[in-house]
Scaffold this motif. Structure first.
Motif, PDB file in Angstrom:
ATOM      1  N   GLY A 142     -10.330  10.834  10.863  1.00 20.19           N
ATOM      2  CA  GLY A 142      -9.139  11.095  11.657  1.00 20.19           C
ATOM      3  C   GLY A 142      -8.336  12.283  11.167  1.00 20.19           C
ATOM      4  N   HIS A 174     -15.420   7.742  21.729  1.00 18.24           N
ATOM      5  CA  HIS A 174     -14.588   8.916  22.021  1.00 18.24           C
ATOM      6  C   HIS A 174     -14.750  10.026  20.984  1.00 18.24           C
ATOM      7  CE1 HIS A 174     -12.685   6.308  24.966  1.00 18.24           C
ATOM      8  NE2 HIS A 174     -12.513   5.414  24.018  1.00 18.24           N
ATOM      9  N   ASP A 197     -11.053  18.515  21.264  1.00 18.80           N
ATOM     10  CA  ASP A 197      -9.873  18.620  20.394  1.00 18.80           C
ATOM     11  C   ASP A 197     -10.085  19.633  19.275  1.00 18.80           C
ATOM     12  OD1 ASP A 197      -8.809  16.654  21.981  1.00 18.80           O
ATOM     13  OD2 ASP A 197      -9.189  15.026  20.549  1.00 18.80           O
ATOM     14  N   LEU A 253      -5.667   6.054  22.413  1.00 19.24           N
ATOM     15  CA  LEU A 253      -5.551   7.490  22.652  1.00 19.24           C
ATOM     16  C   LEU A 253      -4.461   7.778  23.674  1.00 19.24           C
ATOM     17  CD1 LEU A 253      -9.321   8.539  22.772  1.00 19.24           C
ATOM     18  CD2 LEU A 253      -7.669   9.091  20.978  1.00 19.24           C
ATOM     19  N   GLY A 293      -2.751  10.595  19.366  1.00 17.09           N
ATOM     20  CA  GLY A 293      -3.944  11.340  19.024  1.00 17.09           C
ATOM     21  C   GLY A 293      -5.040  10.514  18.371  1.00 17.09           C
ATOM     22  N   PHE A 294      -6.088  11.231  17.964  1.00 22.04           N
ATOM     23  CA  PHE A 294      -7.282  10.603  17.415  1.00 22.04           C
ATOM     24  C   PHE A 294      -7.018   9.941  16.068  1.00 22.04           C
ATOM     25  CE2 PHE A 294     -11.634  10.803  15.562  1.00 22.04           C
ATOM     26  CZ  PHE A 294     -12.312  10.144  16.575  1.00 22.04           C
ATOM     27  N   HIS A 301     -13.653  14.149  21.091  1.00 24.21           N
ATOM     28  CA  HIS A 301     -12.715  14.671  20.093  1.00 24.21           C
ATOM     29  C   HIS A 301     -13.290  15.904  19.398  1.00 24.21           C
ATOM     30  CE1 HIS A 301      -9.988  14.895  16.689  1.00 24.21           C
ATOM     31  NE2 HIS A 301     -10.992  14.717  15.862  1.00 24.21           N
ATOM     32  N   LEU A 336      -6.240   6.290  16.410  1.00 25.18           N
ATOM     33  CA  LEU A 336      -7.440   5.509  16.727  1.00 25.18           C
ATOM     34  C   LEU A 336      -8.265   5.246  15.472  1.00 25.18           C
ATOM     35  CD1 LEU A 336      -9.505   4.241  18.585  1.00 25.18           C
ATOM     36  CD2 LEU A 336     -10.323   6.525  19.184  1.00 25.18           C
ATOM     37  N   THR A 337      -8.488   6.265  14.659  1.00 29.31           N
ATOM     38  CA  THR A 337      -9.286   6.061  13.452  1.00 29.31           C
ATOM     39  C   THR A 337      -8.541   5.187  12.439  1.00 29.31           C
ATOM     40  OG1 THR A 337      -8.449   8.181  12.587  1.00 29.31           O
ATOM     41  CG2 THR A 337     -10.591   8.210  13.695  1.00 29.31           C
ATOM     42  N   GLY A 389     -10.098   1.793  22.475  1.00 27.87           N
ATOM     43  CA  GLY A 389      -9.914   3.153  21.973  1.00 27.87           C
ATOM     44  C   GLY A 389      -9.182   4.027  22.961  1.00 27.87           C
ATOM     45  N   LEU A 390      -9.510   3.870  24.236  1.00 29.73           N
ATOM     46  CA  LEU A 390      -8.844   4.659  25.276  1.00 29.73           C
ATOM     47  C   LEU A 390      -7.355   4.346  25.339  1.00 29.73           C
ATOM     48  CD1 LEU A 390      -9.586   6.751  27.433  1.00 29.73           C
ATOM     49  CD2 LEU A 390      -9.856   4.864  29.056  1.00 29.73           C
TER      50      LEU A 390
END
Length: 427
Positions: A116, A54, A62, A180, A185-186, A58, A189-190, A176-177
């Motif tokens: 991130g 992803h 983003d 999110l 937000g991203f 991003h 995930l990070t 990951g999806l």
């Protein structure tokens, strides 16, 4: 995609080597190493693929970066990681695989945290550098630990290692999806990816110290380690001949979207490829088949066939695409273990990292240069794309032809693990 006698100065006689001798039973220490390294691979790969699936979206949507800037960020990570593999292999020998693995996971975790929170190009490039350094340290560490176990554990251990990587390839993007989709937000995930890399670092600590301890050495021994590998002309020939393998394993991920296939079809293709590669591992591990010359040749032929199928596609025929995915999955499942087993049996124990570094550097640089050339050809339209994919298939076919013709420096592909290296290693 991991150890020692003096470098061979005279190639072994051409011809197929005898079958591998019966492997002794694995000891508790070997099993502990394998379990720890495979668990590390699963955790680290889940974190990596969850983010990388992803990352482009991003950066593009983003953060609003131009396509060229996105390519710069991605290119810095890949190019630097490949370039560092040459010295880092020897650094792994000096520091010890266990310690190198812990450092790699800490650096990668930091890189994901930086990624991130990055909102400027400069911050993104710093994150890319951290991710590249961590990745360059991680692969030699894991492969070196697996190479240190006895032949009875090595084949099955590496098969489990490869299977864990491919299973994470399938499970990482949906994970990951989901993260999110929480709306955080991203950055969430990070952060999750960084946490998984911290877990991987802790798992490296479970490896017995004796397996990860490097011999005392001075920094200038990095050059000496690389020079020793370059002096092994038979292995160097092997490294150059198998240089296309990284491109063969990864380029389908780029080619399928560029051919115009819809995201759902591309995802199904990649998942099928990964599952086939994982499913091949028990077959390769049994009776140490990965050490046999026909395994590498068969894998290269399957890779060639897969890219020849891709060259005829235009984004409208998912059926043939799935055939290409199966062929590439079989190729990845056969080639990775074969190259590892050849290297593990050739390299002296105290220099496995150096051998792996030279091997991975050659493959990485070939892939990096190949991607640049292929990208230009794709920009020329459908005809250029067809020529690009045909060229990738031709590289695989040429490598397979050289091994079948008894090249590889007098049996390097088939006989590198043959009588000379095997006897010196007591295998």
């Amino acid at each position: 995609m991991t150890a020692v006698s003096a470098p061979a100065t005279a190639p072994a006689p051409p011809g197929p080597p005898p079958g591998p001798p019966p492997a002794p039973a694995a000891g508790p220490s070997d099993r502990r190493v394998v379990v720890a390294v495979v668990a590390t691979q699963l955790a680290a790969s889940l974190g990596f693929f969850a983010v990388m699936a992803h990352l482009v979206a991003h950066l593009r949507h983003d953060l609003g970066l131009l396509a060229g800037t996105v390519g710069l960020v991605l290119g810095v990570r890949v190019g630097l990681q490949f370039a560092l593999l040459l010295p880092v292999g020897t650094i792994t020998d000096l520091l010890g695989a266990r310690r190198t693995g812990v450092i790699s996971c800490a650096v990668r975790a930091l890189g994901f945290v930086m990624l991130g929170s990055a909102e400027s190009v400069g911050a993104l490039l710093c994150a890319a550098v951290a991710l590249a350094v961590g990745g360059a340290l991680y692969n030699p560490a894991g492969h070196s630990l697996l190479a240190s176990v006895g032949p009875g554990s090595r084949s099955g251990g590496f098969a489990a290692y490869v299977a864990a990587q491919h299973l994470a390839t399938v499970a990482g993007p949906p994970m990951g999806l989901l993260l999110l989709g929480t709306g955080s937000g991203f950055a969430l995930l990070t952060a999750a990816a960084a946490a998984l890399w911290v877990v991987a670092g802790v798992l490296f600590l479970l490896v017995p110290r004796s397996r990860g301890k490097g011999a005392p050495a001075r920094p200038r021994d990095v050059v000496a380690g690389v020079r020793a590998v370059l002096g092994d002309r038979a292995f160097l020939y092997f490294a150059l001949l198998t240089a296309p393998t990284t491109l063969l394993a990864t380029h389908i991920m780029t080619a399928v979207p560029l051919l115009g296939f819809k995201p759902a079809v591309a995802t199904l293709c990649f998942s099928l490829l990964a599952m086939v590669a994982a499913a091949v591992q028990p077959f390769v591990a049994v009776r140490r088949r990965g050490e046999r010359p026909w395994v590498l040749r068969t894998g290269l032929l399957c890779a060639a066939a897969g890219f020849f199928v891709l060259a005829a596609l235009d984004g409208t025929r998912p059926g043939p695409l799935m055939l290409a995915a199966v062929l590439n999955g079989v190729a990845n499942g056969l080639v990775q273990p074969s190259v590892f087993q050849r290297t593990a049996r050739r390299a002296p124990p105290e220099r496995f990292g150096s051998y792996y570094g030279v091997l991975a550097f050659c493959a990485g640089m070939f892939s990096f240069a190949g991607d640049l050339v292929i990208g230009r050809l794709f920009d020329l339209g459908p005809a250029g794309a067809a020529w690009a994919l045909t060229g990738v298939g031709a590289c695989a076919l040429l490598a397979a032809a050289c091994t079948a013709a008894g090249g590889m420096a007098g049996g390097m592909a088939g006989g590198m693990a043959g009588p000379v290296a095997g006897r010196d290693r007591g295998e």
